[in-house]
Design a protein around this motif. Structure first.
Motif, PDB file in Angstrom:
ATOM      1  N   ASN A 287       0.854  -1.189   0.000  1.00 21.49           N
ATOM      2  CA  ASN A 287       0.000   0.000   0.000  1.00 21.49           C
ATOM      3  C   ASN A 287       0.889   1.238   0.000  1.00 21.49           C
ATOM      4  OD1 ASN A 287      -2.039   1.853   0.241  1.00 21.49           O
ATOM      5  ND2 ASN A 287      -2.540   1.367   2.370  1.00 21.49           N
ATOM      6  N   PRO A 288       0.849   2.060  -1.048  1.00 20.41           N
ATOM      7  CA  PRO A 288       1.717   3.249  -1.080  1.00 20.41           C
ATOM      8  C   PRO A 288       1.435   4.229   0.051  1.00 20.41           C
ATOM      9  CG  PRO A 288       0.847   2.766  -3.271  1.00 20.41           C
ATOM     10  CD  PRO A 288       0.116   1.887  -2.309  1.00 20.41           C
ATOM     11  N   ALA A 289       0.206   4.230   0.591  1.00 24.22           N
ATOM     12  CA  ALA A 289      -0.123   5.154   1.674  1.00 24.22           C
ATOM     13  C   ALA A 289       0.560   4.793   2.980  1.00 24.22           C
ATOM     14  CB  ALA A 289      -1.640   5.202   1.877  1.00 24.22           C
ATOM     15  N   ASP A 290       1.142   3.585   3.064  1.00 24.22           N
ATOM     16  CA  ASP A 290       1.860   3.184   4.269  1.00 24.22           C
ATOM     17  C   ASP A 290       3.276   3.747   4.315  1.00 24.22           C
ATOM     18  OD1 ASP A 290      -0.281   1.797   5.257  1.00 24.22           O
ATOM     19  OD2 ASP A 290       0.342  -0.133   4.414  1.00 24.22           O
ATOM     20  N   VAL A 291       3.677   4.468   3.284  1.00 24.30           N
ATOM     21  CA  VAL A 291       4.978   5.137   3.256  1.00 24.30           C
ATOM     22  C   VAL A 291       4.768   6.585   3.681  1.00 24.30           C
ATOM     23  CG1 VAL A 291       6.953   5.792   1.837  1.00 24.30           C
ATOM     24  CG2 VAL A 291       5.775   3.622   1.411  1.00 24.30           C
ATOM     25  N   CYS A 292       5.503   7.036   4.687  1.00 25.66           N
ATOM     26  CA  CYS A 292       5.381   8.399   5.207  1.00 25.66           C
ATOM     27  C   CYS A 292       6.657   9.169   4.897  1.00 25.66           C
ATOM     28  CB  CYS A 292       5.120   8.367   6.714  1.00 25.66           C
ATOM     29  SG  CYS A 292       4.828   9.998   7.440  1.00 25.66           S
ATOM     30  N   VAL A 293       6.490  10.341   4.257  1.00 26.51           N
ATOM     31  CA  VAL A 293       7.615  11.198   3.890  1.00 26.51           C
ATOM     32  C   VAL A 293       7.503  12.476   4.708  1.00 26.51           C
ATOM     33  CG1 VAL A 293       8.914  12.174   1.965  1.00 26.51           C
ATOM     34  CG2 VAL A 293       7.397  10.247   1.576  1.00 26.51           C
ATOM     35  N   ILE A 294       8.577  12.848   5.388  1.00 31.53           N
ATOM     36  CA  ILE A 294       8.550  13.986   6.310  1.00 31.53           C
ATOM     37  C   ILE A 294       9.692  14.935   5.969  1.00 31.53           C
ATOM     38  CG2 ILE A 294       8.785  14.691   8.731  1.00 31.53           C
ATOM     39  CD1 ILE A 294       7.541  12.107   9.559  1.00 31.53           C
ATOM     40  N   SER A 295       9.407  16.231   6.059  1.00 29.64           N
ATOM     41  CA  SER A 295      10.428  17.260   5.892  1.00 29.64           C
ATOM     42  C   SER A 295      10.035  18.465   6.724  1.00 29.64           C
ATOM     43  CB  SER A 295      10.579  17.652   4.419  1.00 29.64           C
ATOM     44  OG  SER A 295      11.502  18.715   4.280  1.00 29.64           O
ATOM     45  N   ALA A 296      10.801  18.718   7.780  1.00 34.36           N
ATOM     46  CA  ALA A 296      10.602  19.935   8.559  1.00 34.36           C
ATOM     47  C   ALA A 296      11.363  21.104   7.957  1.00 34.36           C
ATOM     48  CB  ALA A 296      11.047  19.722  10.006  1.00 34.36           C
ATOM     49  N   ARG A 297      12.368  20.808   7.143  1.00 39.41           N
ATOM     50  CA  ARG A 297      13.133  21.862   6.479  1.00 39.41           C
ATOM     51  C   ARG A 297      12.293  22.492   5.369  1.00 39.41           C
ATOM     52  NH1 ARG A 297      18.623  22.747   6.410  1.00 39.41           N
ATOM     53  NH2 ARG A 297      18.973  20.748   7.464  1.00 39.41           N
ATOM     54  N   PRO A 298      12.238  23.820   5.287  1.00 37.34           N
ATOM     55  CA  PRO A 298      11.398  24.446   4.248  1.00 37.34           C
ATOM     56  C   PRO A 298      11.795  24.065   2.824  1.00 37.34           C
ATOM     57  CG  PRO A 298      12.008  26.053   5.929  1.00 37.34           C
ATOM     58  CD  PRO A 298      12.804  24.819   6.217  1.00 37.34           C
ATOM     59  N   TYR A 299      13.082  23.846   2.576  1.00 42.84           N
ATOM     60  CA  TYR A 299      13.518  23.507   1.225  1.00 42.84           C
ATOM     61  C   TYR A 299      13.004  22.146   0.757  1.00 42.84           C
ATOM     62  CZ  TYR A 299      16.724  27.492   1.119  1.00 42.84           C
ATOM     63  OH  TYR A 299      17.256  28.756   1.103  1.00 42.84           O
ATOM     64  N   GLY A 300      12.587  21.297   1.684  1.00 44.75           N
ATOM     65  CA  GLY A 300      12.124  19.975   1.303  1.00 44.75           C
ATOM     66  C   GLY A 300      10.628  19.788   1.346  1.00 44.75           C
ATOM     67  N   GLN A 301       9.879  20.832   1.730  1.00 44.32           N
ATOM     68  CA  GLN A 301       8.433  20.670   1.870  1.00 44.32           C
ATOM     69  C   GLN A 301       7.744  20.487   0.526  1.00 44.32           C
ATOM     70  OE1 GLN A 301       6.950  23.924   4.231  1.00 44.32           O
ATOM     71  NE2 GLN A 301       8.239  23.417   6.000  1.00 44.32           N
ATOM     72  N   ARG A 302       8.150  21.239  -0.465  1.00 45.24           N
ATOM     73  CA  ARG A 302       7.548  21.076  -1.788  1.00 45.24           C
ATOM     74  C   ARG A 302       7.951  19.732  -2.400  1.00 45.24           C
ATOM     75  NH1 ARG A 302       5.484  24.430  -5.897  1.00 45.24           N
ATOM     76  NH2 ARG A 302       5.953  23.738  -8.016  1.00 45.24           N
ATOM     77  N   ALA A 303       9.167  19.283  -2.111  1.00 40.07           N
ATOM     78  CA  ALA A 303       9.645  18.016  -2.662  1.00 40.07           C
ATOM     79  C   ALA A 303       8.857  16.834  -2.104  1.00 40.07           C
ATOM     80  CB  ALA A 303      11.141  17.856  -2.374  1.00 40.07           C
ATOM     81  N   VAL A 304       8.608  16.823  -0.789  1.00 38.31           N
ATOM     82  CA  VAL A 304       7.853  15.704  -0.216  1.00 38.31           C
ATOM     83  C   VAL A 304       6.396  15.740  -0.674  1.00 38.31           C
ATOM     84  CG1 VAL A 304       9.388  15.568   1.770  1.00 38.31           C
ATOM     85  CG2 VAL A 304       7.335  16.969   1.919  1.00 38.31           C
ATOM     86  N   LEU A 305       5.857  16.932  -0.891  1.00 32.35           N
ATOM     87  CA  LEU A 305       4.494  17.035  -1.399  1.00 32.35           C
ATOM     88  C   LEU A 305       4.385  16.424  -2.794  1.00 32.35           C
ATOM     89  CD1 LEU A 305       2.145  20.060  -0.971  1.00 32.35           C
ATOM     90  CD2 LEU A 305       2.387  19.042  -3.222  1.00 32.35           C
ATOM     91  N   LYS A 306       5.335  16.761  -3.666  1.00 28.91           N
ATOM     92  CA  LYS A 306       5.315  16.209  -5.027  1.00 28.91           C
ATOM     93  C   LYS A 306       5.609  14.715  -5.017  1.00 28.91           C
ATOM     94  CE  LYS A 306       4.326  19.970  -7.219  1.00 28.91           C
ATOM     95  NZ  LYS A 306       3.046  20.096  -7.972  1.00 28.91           N
ATOM     96  N   PHE A 307       6.506  14.286  -4.132  1.00 29.43           N
ATOM     97  CA  PHE A 307       6.801  12.854  -4.040  1.00 29.43           C
ATOM     98  C   PHE A 307       5.554  12.079  -3.624  1.00 29.43           C
ATOM     99  CE2 PHE A 307       8.188   9.063  -1.787  1.00 29.43           C
ATOM    100  CZ  PHE A 307       9.125   8.522  -2.661  1.00 29.43           C
ATOM    101  N   GLY A 308       4.827  12.589  -2.647  1.00 30.68           N
ATOM    102  CA  GLY A 308       3.594  11.935  -2.238  1.00 30.68           C
ATOM    103  C   GLY A 308       2.519  11.982  -3.313  1.00 30.68           C
ATOM    104  N   GLN A 309       2.505  13.059  -4.094  1.00 30.85           N
ATOM    105  CA  GLN A 309       1.491  13.188  -5.150  1.00 30.85           C
ATOM    106  C   GLN A 309       1.701  12.155  -6.247  1.00 30.85           C
ATOM    107  OE1 GLN A 309       1.430  17.085  -6.939  1.00 30.85           O
ATOM    108  NE2 GLN A 309       0.117  16.443  -8.634  1.00 30.85           N
ATOM    109  N   TYR A 310       2.954  11.917  -6.650  1.00 31.89           N
ATOM    110  CA  TYR A 310       3.218  11.042  -7.790  1.00 31.89           C
ATOM    111  C   TYR A 310       3.386   9.579  -7.392  1.00 31.89           C
ATOM    112  CZ  TYR A 310       3.906  15.310 -10.482  1.00 31.89           C
ATOM    113  OH  TYR A 310       3.724  16.534 -11.097  1.00 31.89           O
ATOM    114  N   THR A 311       3.738   9.297  -6.142  1.00 34.27           N
ATOM    115  CA  THR A 311       3.930   7.914  -5.721  1.00 34.27           C
ATOM    116  C   THR A 311       2.806   7.410  -4.834  1.00 34.27           C
ATOM    117  OG1 THR A 311       5.246   8.575  -3.783  1.00 34.27           O
ATOM    118  CG2 THR A 311       6.423   8.189  -5.854  1.00 34.27           C
TER     119      THR A 311
END
Length: 292
Positions: A75-99
Motif C-alpha cells: 500500500n503506497p499510503a503506508d509510506v510516510c515522507v517527512i520534511s521539517a526543512r522548508p527547502y524539502g516541503q515542496r519536494a515531499v508534497l510532489k513525491f507523495g502526489q506522484y507515488t
C-alpha cells in the motif's frame, strides 16, 4: 567519481550521463566542513578549503536501494515522507502526489507515531526523512515502534536510528528536489508506470522549493506582460467612423439633419421678438409696456 561499485547493479539501474550531470549541477556531491565518524565510508575526498566531497556512486546505490524498499510496500499510503526543512516541503508534497505516499510538510506533531489518542495518529510501514537532525523527533519515535527509516544524510548528519542512509547534500533546495525526483522516478519505473526507454515528462523543477514572494512577483509580471501583449478591442467602444448614430438614425437620408439657418416650421421671423418681449428681462417685468 568511482564507478567500480556500480558494476554490481543491473544495466537498467545504472545512471546515465544525464543523471550524473543533473547531480553535479544540483551540488548533490557537496558536503560540509564537518564529518561524522559513520559517514567516512561515503566520502570521496576533501577539498583544499576543507569541504568534504560525497561519492556519488554511493549516493546512486542507496537511491536505488531506497526505491526498491518503497516499491516493496504493497500500500503506497503506508509510506510516510517527512520534511521539517522548508527547502524539502515542496519536494515531499510532489513525491507523495506522484507515488501515493503520505507526506508531512512543516512541523511534526510529537506523538504522531506513538500516541494512539491523537487524531493524527499513524502507523506507517516505512519512514523517509529529509534530514536526521531537523527531523529528529519522528526519527526517535520510529525507533520506538520499529519503523524502518530512510534518510538523506549529509557529511555531518547523525546516523542513529537510521536504517538506510543516502549520502547527499540535504541543505540545498536544488539538491533536495533532485533527490526526491530521482527516487520518485525510480519508484514509478519499478511499478511499470513509466517506461525506462523514455524520459519522465515531469520536470525536476516541480520538486524545487519556491519562495512565496518570488512566486507572487512572477505571477504579477506574467499578468502585466499578458495585459501589454493583449490587442485592444475597439469594436466595443462607440464613436467609430462606421458606427450607426444613436436611435438608429441614418445621416445619409435627406431631412435627417437641419441647416443652421433653417427657419422652424410654422413660425415667422418676428415671432421670436414677441416671445422675448412677453417673457421680459431682469430690468423689466413680464408684460410691462413702456409709455408712448
Amino acid at each position: 567519481m568511482s564507478a567500480a561499485s556500480l558494476q554490481c547493479l543491473p544495466a537498467p539501474l545504472r545512471p546515465t550521463d544525464d543523471d550524473w550531470a543533473k547531480m553535479l549541477a544540483a551540488h548533490v556531491h557537496l558536503g560540509t566542513k564537518n564529518l561524522d565518524n559513520k559517514m567516512i565510508p561515503y566520502i570521496w575526498k576533501r577539498r583544499s578549503d576543507g569541504l568534504y566531497i560525497i561519492n556519488l556512486a554511493k549516493t546512486w546505490e542507496k537511491l536505488m536501494l531506497a526505491a526498491r524498499i518503497v516499491v516493496a510496500i504493497e500500500n503506497p499510503a503506508d509510506v510516510c515522507v517527512i520534511s521539517a526543512r522548508p527547502y524539502g516541503q515542496r519536494a515531499v508534497l510532489k513525491f507523495g502526489q506522484y507515488t501515493g505516499a503520505n507526506y508531512m510538510a512543516g512541523r511534526y506533531t510529537p506523538g504522531t507515531f506513538t500516541n494512539q489518542i491523537q487524531q493524527q495518529f499513524q502507523e506507517p510501514r516505512l519512514l523517509i526523512i529529509t534530514d536526521p537532525r531537523t527531523d529528529s523527533q519522528p526519527l526517535r519515535e520510529s525507533s520506538f515502534v520499529n519503523i524502518p527509516t530512510v534518510a538523506f544524510c549529509d557529511t555531518d548528519s547523525p546516523l542513529r536510528f537510521v536504517d538506510v542512509a543516502i549520502p547527499a547534500n540535504n541543505k540545498g533546495k536544488q539538491s533536495i528536489g533532485l533527490l526526491y525526483w530521482l527516487m520518485a522516478r525510480e519508484v514509478l519505473r519499478l511499478r511499470n508506470v513509466i517506461p525506462r526507454t523514455s524520459p519522465w515528462d515531469i520536470m525536476v523543477d516541480m520538486f524545487f522549493y519556491r519562495d512565496p514572494e518570488e512566486a507572487e512577483k512572477e505571477a504579477e509580471a506574467a499578468e502585466e506582460t499578458k495585459a501589454i501583449e493583449a490587442p485592444a478591442d475597439f469594436s466595443a467602444v462607440g464613436g467609430g467612423f462606421g458606427d450607426v448614430p444613436a436611435g438608429g438614425a441614418d445621416w445619409s437620408q435627406p431631412g435627417g439633419a437641419q441647416e443652421w439657418g433653417a427657419q422652424p416650421a410654422g413660425q415667422e421671423w418676428g415671432a421670436g421678438d414677441a416671445t422675448a418681449a412677453a417673457v421680459g428681462t431682469w430690468d423689466q417685468p413680464a408684460g410691462f409696456a413702456p409709455a408712448q
